[in-house]
Design a protein around this motif. Structure first.
Motif, mmCIF file in Angstrom:
data_model
loop_
_atom_site.group_PDB
_atom_site.id
_atom_site.type_symbol
_atom_site.label_atom_id
_atom_site.label_comp_id
_atom_site.label_asym_id
_atom_site.label_seq_id
_atom_site.Cartn_x
_atom_site.Cartn_y
_atom_site.Cartn_z
ATOM 1 N N ALA A 80 0.841 -1.203 0.000
ATOM 2 C CA ALA A 80 0.000 0.000 0.000
ATOM 3 C C ALA A 80 0.876 1.254 0.000
ATOM 4 C CB ALA A 80 -0.933 -0.009 1.210
ATOM 5 N N GLN A 81 1.961 1.225 0.788
ATOM 6 C CA GLN A 81 2.879 2.382 0.816
ATOM 7 C C GLN A 81 3.549 2.571 -0.542
ATOM 8 O OE1 GLN A 81 5.303 1.108 4.135
ATOM 9 N NE2 GLN A 81 4.247 2.499 5.561
ATOM 10 N N ILE A 82 3.914 1.434 -1.188
ATOM 11 C CA ILE A 82 4.544 1.519 -2.516
ATOM 12 C C ILE A 82 3.550 2.093 -3.528
ATOM 13 C CG2 ILE A 82 5.492 0.165 -4.430
ATOM 14 C CD1 ILE A 82 6.706 -1.715 -2.285
ATOM 15 N N ARG A 83 2.283 1.621 -3.491
ATOM 16 C CA ARG A 83 1.261 2.150 -4.403
ATOM 17 C C ARG A 83 1.061 3.652 -4.167
ATOM 18 N NH1 ARG A 83 -0.895 -2.993 -3.769
ATOM 19 N NH2 ARG A 83 -2.152 -2.477 -1.958
ATOM 20 N N GLY A 84 1.040 4.057 -2.898
ATOM 21 C CA GLY A 84 0.906 5.483 -2.573
ATOM 22 C C GLY A 84 2.091 6.288 -3.099
ATOM 23 N N ALA A 85 3.297 5.734 -2.951
ATOM 24 C CA ALA A 85 4.491 6.411 -3.452
ATOM 25 C C ALA A 85 4.460 6.504 -4.973
ATOM 26 C CB ALA A 85 5.749 5.684 -2.978
ATOM 27 N N LEU A 86 4.023 5.429 -5.632
ATOM 28 C CA LEU A 86 3.899 5.461 -7.104
ATOM 29 C C LEU A 86 2.886 6.510 -7.540
ATOM 30 C CD1 LEU A 86 4.058 1.647 -7.900
ATOM 31 C CD2 LEU A 86 5.682 3.383 -8.664
ATOM 32 N N THR A 87 1.781 6.621 -6.805
ATOM 33 C CA THR A 87 0.764 7.632 -7.112
ATOM 34 C C THR A 87 1.345 9.038 -6.941
ATOM 35 O OG1 THR A 87 -0.979 6.136 -6.397
ATOM 36 C CG2 THR A 87 -1.547 8.459 -6.526
ATOM 37 N N THR A 88 2.119 9.216 -5.875
ATOM 38 C CA THR A 88 2.750 10.526 -5.632
ATOM 39 C C THR A 88 3.693 10.883 -6.776
ATOM 40 O OG1 THR A 88 2.605 10.196 -3.250
ATOM 41 C CG2 THR A 88 4.166 11.857 -4.022
ATOM 42 N N ILE A 89 4.514 9.912 -7.190
ATOM 43 C CA ILE A 89 5.444 10.160 -8.313
ATOM 44 C C ILE A 89 4.669 10.453 -9.589
ATOM 45 C CG2 ILE A 89 7.191 9.084 -9.802
ATOM 46 C CD1 ILE A 89 8.244 7.641 -7.300
ATOM 47 N N TYR A 90 3.569 9.743 -9.813
ATOM 48 C CA TYR A 90 2.745 9.938 -11.010
ATOM 49 C C TYR A 90 2.151 11.350 -11.032
ATOM 50 C CZ TYR A 90 -1.196 9.464 -14.212
ATOM 51 O OH TYR A 90 -2.097 9.642 -15.230
ATOM 52 N N GLU A 91 1.659 11.785 -9.878
ATOM 53 C CA GLU A 91 0.978 13.085 -9.812
ATOM 54 C C GLU A 91 1.938 14.261 -9.747
ATOM 55 O OE1 GLU A 91 -1.560 12.568 -6.442
ATOM 56 O OE2 GLU A 91 -3.046 11.437 -7.579
ATOM 57 N N ASP A 92 3.121 14.077 -9.157
ATOM 58 C CA ASP A 92 4.081 15.174 -9.000
ATOM 59 C C ASP A 92 5.220 14.984 -9.996
ATOM 60 O OD1 ASP A 92 5.729 17.207 -8.199
ATOM 61 O OD2 ASP A 92 5.838 16.600 -6.098
ATOM 62 N N GLN A 93 5.166 15.736 -11.084
ATOM 63 C CA GLN A 93 6.148 15.591 -12.164
ATOM 64 C C GLN A 93 7.544 16.058 -11.751
ATOM 65 O OE1 GLN A 93 5.386 14.118 -15.109
ATOM 66 N NE2 GLN A 93 3.345 13.755 -14.288
ATOM 67 N N THR A 94 7.636 16.757 -10.614
ATOM 68 C CA THR A 94 8.952 17.240 -10.186
ATOM 69 C C THR A 94 9.782 16.137 -9.528
ATOM 70 O OG1 THR A 94 8.082 17.973 -8.046
ATOM 71 C CG2 THR A 94 8.105 19.582 -9.864
ATOM 72 N N TRP B 1 6.806 -5.924 -9.413
ATOM 73 C CA TRP B 1 5.738 -5.078 -9.959
ATOM 74 C C TRP B 1 5.986 -3.589 -9.735
ATOM 75 C CZ3 TRP B 1 2.907 -1.873 -6.859
ATOM 76 C CH2 TRP B 1 2.847 -2.161 -5.485
ATOM 77 N N PRO B 2 6.590 -3.168 -8.581
ATOM 78 C CA PRO B 2 6.829 -1.721 -8.458
ATOM 79 C C PRO B 2 7.835 -1.213 -9.489
ATOM 80 C CG PRO B 2 6.982 -2.772 -6.301
ATOM 81 C CD PRO B 2 6.895 -3.857 -7.330
ATOM 82 N N LEU B 3 8.815 -2.069 -9.844
ATOM 83 C CA LEU B 3 9.820 -1.658 -10.823
ATOM 84 C C LEU B 3 9.212 -1.568 -12.220
ATOM 85 C CD1 LEU B 3 12.904 -3.694 -9.525
ATOM 86 C CD2 LEU B 3 12.216 -1.345 -8.984
ATOM 87 N N VAL B 4 8.281 -2.477 -12.520
ATOM 88 C CA VAL B 4 7.578 -2.417 -13.814
ATOM 89 C C VAL B 4 6.760 -1.130 -13.883
ATOM 90 C CG1 VAL B 4 5.793 -3.505 -15.238
ATOM 91 C CG2 VAL B 4 7.527 -4.922 -14.107
ATOM 92 N N ARG B 5 6.037 -0.838 -12.807
ATOM 93 C CA ARG B 5 5.222 0.384 -12.759
ATOM 94 C C ARG B 5 6.115 1.625 -12.815
ATOM 95 N NH1 ARG B 5 1.721 3.654 -13.865
ATOM 96 N NH2 ARG B 5 0.303 4.525 -12.342
ATOM 97 N N LEU B 6 7.263 1.567 -12.138
ATOM 98 C CA LEU B 6 8.216 2.677 -12.158
ATOM 99 C C LEU B 6 8.764 2.888 -13.566
ATOM 100 C CD1 LEU B 6 9.512 4.702 -10.196
ATOM 101 C CD2 LEU B 6 11.403 3.102 -9.932
#
Length: 170
Positions: free
Chosen positions: A24-38, A62-67
């Motif tokens: 869940a923390q990884i998904r949240g971090a991926l969402t943060t990276i997705y939303e914040d282009q900086t 899976w997090p690396l694939v999503r990354l």
């Protein structure tokens, strides 16, 4: 033995729950990276945001694939931004070139108008000078003919006794 199975099952459930929390923390971090282009989509940034170690990310794949997908998306956006920036620069250059042509045409128009007026002014100046000389010549001729007329009138009056003014006005 049932105690060890229960402890093992509790441990298994505890690990599963911890794994789900990290997911869940990884998904949240991926969402943060997705939303914040900086934020750059790197493993280190993802691990920092998720509060886990890079090895944890590598273990899960899976997090690396999503990354990787986020990196490709960021690269595509950068490419689009670059293309848009270049297009804007081309458009601006085209606008400035058009404006430059229009201004050049206007400068040429006013230069032509100036030269035309200069030629007309010089022609009028020449005409004025010619008329001035002609006027002076005519004035001189008039004075000369009046003087001759006066001499002739005096001659006619003195020698022949004829009044020229009387003869002219008849």
């Amino acid at each position: 033995m049932s105690i060890s199975k229960t402890a093992a099952q509790a441990l298994k459930e505890s690990r599963k729950k911890a794994s789900e929390e990290i997911d869940a923390q990884i998904r949240g971090a991926l969402t943060t990276i997705y939303e914040d282009q900086t934020i750059k989509p790197t493993q280190a940034n993802l691990a920092d945001l998720a509060g886990c170690h890079i090895a944890t990310l590598r273990d899960r794949e899976w997090p690396l694939v999503r990354l990787k997908d986020l990196k490709e998306k960021a690269a595509a956006i950068n490419k689009i931004d670059t293309v848009v920036t270049k297009q804007k620069a081309r458009d601006k250059r085209r606008q400035l070139t058009e404006l430059n042509h229009k201004l050049t045409d206007e400068i040429l128009y006013w230069f032509d108008q100036t030269m035309t007026l200069k030629v007309k002014c010089e022609a009028l100046e020449m005409d004025r000078n010619r008329l001035k000389k002609s006027s002076e010549l005519n004035l001189n001729k008039t004075v000369e003919y009046r003087h001759k007329l006066e001499k002739a009138a005096l001659y006619m009056s003195d020698i022949h006794g004829i009044d020229l003014e009387e003869v002219i006005n008849r």
